[in-house]
Design a protein around this motif. Structure first.
Motif, short mmCIF file in Angstrom:
data_model
loop_
_atom_site.label_atom_id
_atom_site.label_comp_id
_atom_site.label_asym_id
_atom_site.label_seq_id
_atom_site.Cartn_x
_atom_site.Cartn_y
_atom_site.Cartn_z
N SER C 56 0.66 -1.42 -0.18
CA SER C 56 -0.41 0.34 0.09
C SER C 56 0.60 0.87 -0.15
O SER C 56 0.14 1.77 -0.02
N LYS C 58 2.65 3.85 -2.09
CA LYS C 58 2.05 4.54 -3.28
C LYS C 58 3.49 5.71 -3.53
O LYS C 58 2.83 6.69 -3.38
N LEU C 89 -0.74 13.51 2.80
CA LEU C 89 -1.83 13.20 1.97
C LEU C 89 -1.65 11.67 2.46
O LEU C 89 -1.74 11.08 2.56
N ALA C 90 -0.01 11.41 2.89
CA ALA C 90 0.09 10.36 2.91
C ALA C 90 0.41 9.11 3.83
O ALA C 90 1.11 8.37 4.32
N SER C 91 0.50 10.31 5.25
CA SER C 91 0.53 9.64 6.56
C SER C 91 0.20 10.82 7.37
O SER C 91 0.17 12.04 7.07
N PRO C 92 -0.43 10.41 8.47
CA PRO C 92 -0.32 11.69 9.41
C PRO C 92 1.30 12.13 10.25
O PRO C 92 0.87 13.23 11.16
N LEU C 143 2.89 9.26 -1.90
CA LEU C 143 0.88 9.70 -2.20
C LEU C 143 0.42 9.00 -1.20
O LEU C 143 -0.57 9.28 -0.10
N ASP C 144 1.36 7.60 -0.38
CA ASP C 144 0.68 6.23 0.97
C ASP C 144 1.52 6.14 0.98
O ASP C 144 2.85 5.27 0.13
N TYR C 145 1.84 6.07 2.82
CA TYR C 145 3.10 6.04 3.20
C TYR C 145 3.32 4.19 4.33
O TYR C 145 2.79 4.59 5.26
N LEU F 26 -6.60 5.86 -0.61
CA LEU F 26 -5.81 5.76 0.15
C LEU F 26 -5.67 5.05 1.56
O LEU F 26 -6.68 4.73 2.62
N ASP F 27 -4.77 4.56 1.93
CA ASP F 27 -4.18 3.14 2.88
C ASP F 27 -4.45 4.30 4.12
O ASP F 27 -4.98 4.38 5.41
N LYS F 28 -3.62 4.65 4.13
CA LYS F 28 -2.75 5.97 5.63
C LYS F 28 -4.13 6.67 6.11
O LYS F 28 -4.58 7.13 7.09
N ALA F 45 -7.43 13.46 1.08
CA ALA F 45 -7.29 12.38 1.98
C ALA F 45 -7.73 13.29 3.45
O ALA F 45 -7.57 14.58 3.49
#
Lengths: 271, 236, 271, 236, 271, 236
Positions: C56, C58, C89-92, C143-145, F26-28, F45
């Protein structure tokens, strides 16, 4: 700048008491500098460099000379630019980041004494009016801060400038031609800066160390050149009476020649 | 290995540049060190362990290390503007990663250990000289270390593997490879390869770098020993 | 970067225990990548683009090609510039703002493998030496980490570059002439990056996911090209012994061809 | 002193430019003032004493003063970009240092007093006009002061010592020297010299500046008195 | 922006109650502006300037005209650029620093009305296509903020523009020749902006003061020119129904001529 | 209305571009959505409601919404530098204003809801596509909404009122007017006019925009329904 460790009331009281007896906490006379050491030329990539220690305050100044465009309003002169950084190595009170108000003030004090005396003859650094001139960068690095970085920076800057060597050049029809060997920058004067401090009731001292800076409350920097002319004043903290200001100038004029002699000795400069 | 190849400055391929080291060179810092390797000159100050502001950045079970690698404007061939470049940002991170490994961070929860590096003159190998100086400055600050960290770069230059590149060599090199290690523990804490190497070249280069680190480690130890001895001398 | 949610001690213990039995928490083999998916060319305004998913995680890379001035020290070459953003977007753990040290390190790792192998033949992108060249921008967007953004970014970048199309041109007397149709960029090599991680006592794995990255403590990225050459290494967190490093390189050389095959398949590149 | 030398705008050497002052000119600020000296126009607002965020910047035993000197883009000959220049950073500091001296800071621990200065038109002497306006705005905010602070520049222009330079004079001057003082206490709170002066010239210039400050102080007092009177009038 | 002092529930309730009776807390009619005062030309260094007060909201706009390069995509036109600063003098809620989202929005609202109507005839400000044009800077300074800085800024800007004077010039073969005397900028239209607010249940008012802005929740700015054309709308806070929007436009068209008359009166503009 | 006028891409005046929508991409992120309208591509997001740092920015009686509209460097014709432009700052604000209206903010005091928008490709109507995606991403994050928000732009192009402009049309248009609404509540949450329109043109344009929003709303609802159905399917 973060706040410094506060100097204890006891130390402060003892300091003021000693001053009233013409004596200082580190044993110096009122108008004595701490030991001044100069190491010059040790940055090979700089045209000139000087590290000046006043006691444990340590400042490194480096000079670079590069080609650039003149300012539109003075097309026939080179450019002198002074930048100062209070790098965080020097003190727990200094923080990384762009120059704060203290660093900017320091740079502008040093800059003004150099600029107003026309210490660097910028006309000699013009190649093609309006298009190409030499730019002289003076970068001041305060490395260890135990008070009075202004005098140390001013001294390091003028020594770095007056010992700098650039490739020998001549200008022919607005073209730059390099020749063999190296030449000094065109240095015409020796401005130095003397910083004084005093408690509200008590005498002036010169070269306050950090404890004295934090305790005495009133401070002024006076720049003097080798002709004895005043070429810059900046009242720093506190207030002074009219008579005190005249007194400060008189002390600065007495003390400055010792600093100027150091510059002459280190640079061989004959002005 | 030292196969008659002579370098721009007359050194043999496996020869370090002249080294000067000193500790306790700054008055206000908790620890400090100055290192010269050839014309490369770096000055390092350590502050800490000390209380961390803002507090929410602190870690409850260990110290955090903050590190700034910065080049003086006059340190480079062309004047460097004071704003940090991407290269300086990256080197601050890899040096922090390399040096943190030696510190017993768990001994100092909720604090920061701040390492400030100023490159005063840059003639190749500044990150390695910085790490060598960091190690000394941390020791000088009295911070207990697993081991001293020693660092040097190797490279491939005109087909030859050479040690401790200066700037002229670095710019012409096919590959440049800084490493840092804890020699007693035989652990690598920094390794970067910039350039192209075969696996066989990598191994030769790597082994040469380890040998270089060992030599540097001796000088670091000697530097600290002489200070310690002189302190002991003063105490006597 | 803000701190991530901490991985619980239990998960970590179980992970290390599984590794000692050559098994991973998500069932993969030690040297297996998660599923790799590639979507290319879907950004019409980019000369080339590729979105690479590894599990996951991306990453989207886009290539733009514009006219610019060459660097003064390489007047006869085009310019390649790599920029990475860890968009929030990719991670908190990612925050808006200029690239932090992790984003800068990522960009420089990708940049180095491309630059040192001369993957893009920059000589072919010079129009008028010293004055006008093509500038190739590679922009990496995480985009998604979910761990290992380095390998995903490296893969997305080389696929975006090798599938990019620019207007067909020729250079006549230092002038740029566009012709009909499109042409690929001059791509000469296929560097890819393999990231490995290991616990202090235990074997290497490749392609750590986020939980593994946060737990295992020791990590290294190794770039390998289609000739099997090492073209970049960055030790990330932790420490490794000399033997472990040699082992890591050997694994990376074994694993890289699978990634290189993906690039060949997606791009039709014949190197 | 007024030795027949006539200036670009027809003034005598020791003559101030026409001055306009007003207080309470802004509705939202706690205190405000507007000052014109010749074509130089400055507007000052004071907010505070007020709670300080972030709190760790506060001082436990006094108010802290924050000051921003800023020039409007249309205030200068060439449009000024809005980002603060080094000159603006320095002037913010020296004005803060000058003005703080008059405030009983110890009366307001843990608070900030924020002074915002906008130069609307710059024709020389902007820092002095700013200090004059700050003083009025602080008074207007009801903050108790040791004394009003009055400020003016003197300079050496074609060999002559002159008072209150406009921009044209300033640019051609051999030296320019702004001072600020608390006239009743006879204490100097700002003194800068930009340029070259002999000690004798300095003394002459300084004495002229003190005289100028006294004149300005009268106008400041008159400005406050008239407001106070009108308020009293309204109350009656 | 920091949060403002909250308006008390009581004041808010009274305000809404009064509105339901077609009355306002400061006694104005629903569609009345507060007193509008204009002072023009008092910044001598600006080509044009105007200070507009609407009640105690005060905005100063200054116009500078300088030489510059045109944008590559419109080589034959001068440039108009609008910048706004919410300087911290104006409100305890404004902070020093680069323009925040409110300042940027303000500048863009004023800019759009001027740009879309081609109020300044930028073709007349071209000197040498692609190389040299006049750049018109409009700088908006919000000096005292008691609500509705948009209408005040819009009014100050058009008055500053329409009263600006530049050195008389002509263009000969792409060269700029200055002549004796001064001339106005080429102003073709008079766009003004009317801001309306309303509670969820209740009528529209125009020119909300600060208390009304903070209490009413729904706000819209509508720009209208002297031909009665809509030349800009920005819904600000809150929501409005379709009918409410039509109503707002109708009110704005009724009210705008009063503002346009002020511009005509101050500038003598004959459009 | 569709009076035979054919557009650059062959559409009728009142015709939307092809639309693709997906949620949970998106996963996170706590919620996410991807929207394509023609060549315009946006990814959104949502994180939150979550604890807010620094805490003094939090509101005691509601959530605060933070929103960043950002364009990828490769999204535009000329490469866009990553630093936010004034246009991006304004659009971040108007999108935040438009979207916040649908959220029951009072349900989540002391928290923040963070909306991150990346425009991956820009071919006109990016703010509208962003709002459409925000709405889906908020729903996907499980945040209760008053209504879905649907958004589209209309414009006047060569005298004709047209729906959902692409970039080529936008640049040549006499006026461009993005709107957003909550269709079930019939409330407008975004309305901007860039350009010049008569009142009559405005009304025609506005009504066309409302019609467009209704169509988009159907697609949004369908997108969410199909996800919900598939989840239900999985549960069964």
């Amino acid at each position: 700048m973060k706040t410094f460790r506060v100097v204890s009331q006891l130390v402060r009281a003892r300091m003021v008491d000693l001053l009233s007896k013409n004596s200082r906490i580190d044993g110096r006379g009122l108008l004595d500098y701490r030991e001044i050491k100069v190491e010059k030329g040790f940055i090979g990539r700089a045209a000139g460099s000087a590290q000046v220690s006043i006691g444990s305050t340590k400042v490194l100044a480096g000079v670079k000379v590069e080609l650039g465009e003149p300012f539109p309003d003075v097309p026939d002169k080179g450019i002198l630019t002074v930048n100062a950084e209070l790098v965080p190595l020097a003190s727990p009170a200094f923080e990384p980041g762009p120059p704060d108000e203290n660093a900017v003030e320091l740079a502008r004090i040093v800059d003004r004494a150099l600029r107003e005396t026309e210490t660097v003859d910028l006309k000699m650094l013009c190649i093609e009016p309006g298009r190409k001139v030499f730019v002289v960068f003076v970068d001041i690095y305060v490395l260890d801060y135990d008070g009075n970085f202004i005098d140390a920076s001013s001294l390091a800057s003028i020594i770095a400038l007056s010992t700098a060597r650039i490739r020998r050049f001549r200008v022919e029809d607005g073209k730059l031609k390099y020749e063999d060997g190296y030449m000094p920058l065109p240095i015409r004067h020796i401005p130095v800066t003397v910083t004084l401090a005093k408690p509200n009731d008590g005498p002036f001292i010169v070269d306050p160390n950090l404890e004295e800076e934090l305790s005495l409350g009133n401070r002024i920097s006076i720049s003097i050149d080798e002709l004895g002319r005043i070429c810059g004043i900046q009242k720093l903290e506190g207030t002074l009476s009219v008579d005190e200001i005249f007194k400060a100038i008189s002390i600065a004029k007495d003390v400055a020649p010792k600093l100027i002699d150091i510059v002459r000795r280190e640079s061989g400069l004959n002005v | 290995m030292s196969s008659g190849f002579v370098r721009v400055d007359g050194r043999l391929p496996d020869q370090l540049r002249p080294i000067k080291m000193a500790v306790g060179v700054l008055d206000k810092a908790d620890g400090s060190a100055y290192v010269e390797q050839g014309n490369t000159k770096v000055l390092v100050a350590v502050y800490g362990p000390r209380e961390l502001h803002p507090k929410h950045q602190a870690s409850l079970d260990s110290a955090i290390v903050r590190c700034r690698y910065h080049m003086a404007p006059f340190s480079t061939k062309e004047r460097k503007t004071p704003a940090p470049s991407r290269r300086e940002v990256e080197l601050s991170k890899v040096i922090k990663d390399a040096v943190s490994q030696a510190i017993f961070l768990e001994n100092f929860p909720r604090t920061s250990i701040d390492i400030f590096i100023e490159v005063l003159e840059a003639d190749g190998g500044t990150r390695c000289a910085s790490i060598n100086a960091c190690s000394l400055a941390l020791a000088n600050a009295g911070i207990p270390l697993r081991d001293l960290i020693s660092s040097v770069a190797v490279g491939k230059y005109r087909g030859c593997i050479i040690l401790d590149l200066n700037d002229e060599e670095d710019e012409a090199a096919e590959a440049d490879m800084p490493i840092a290690m804890m020699p007693s523990l035989n652990m690598i804490t920094l390794l970067q390869v910039n350039g192209v190497l075969t696996e066989e070249e990598f191994k030769r280069a790597f082994n040469l770098a380890v040998k270089g680190c060992m030599e540097i480690n001796m000088i670091q130890r000697e530097t600290l020993r002489s200070v310690y001895a002189s302190i002991k001398g003063e105490e006597d």
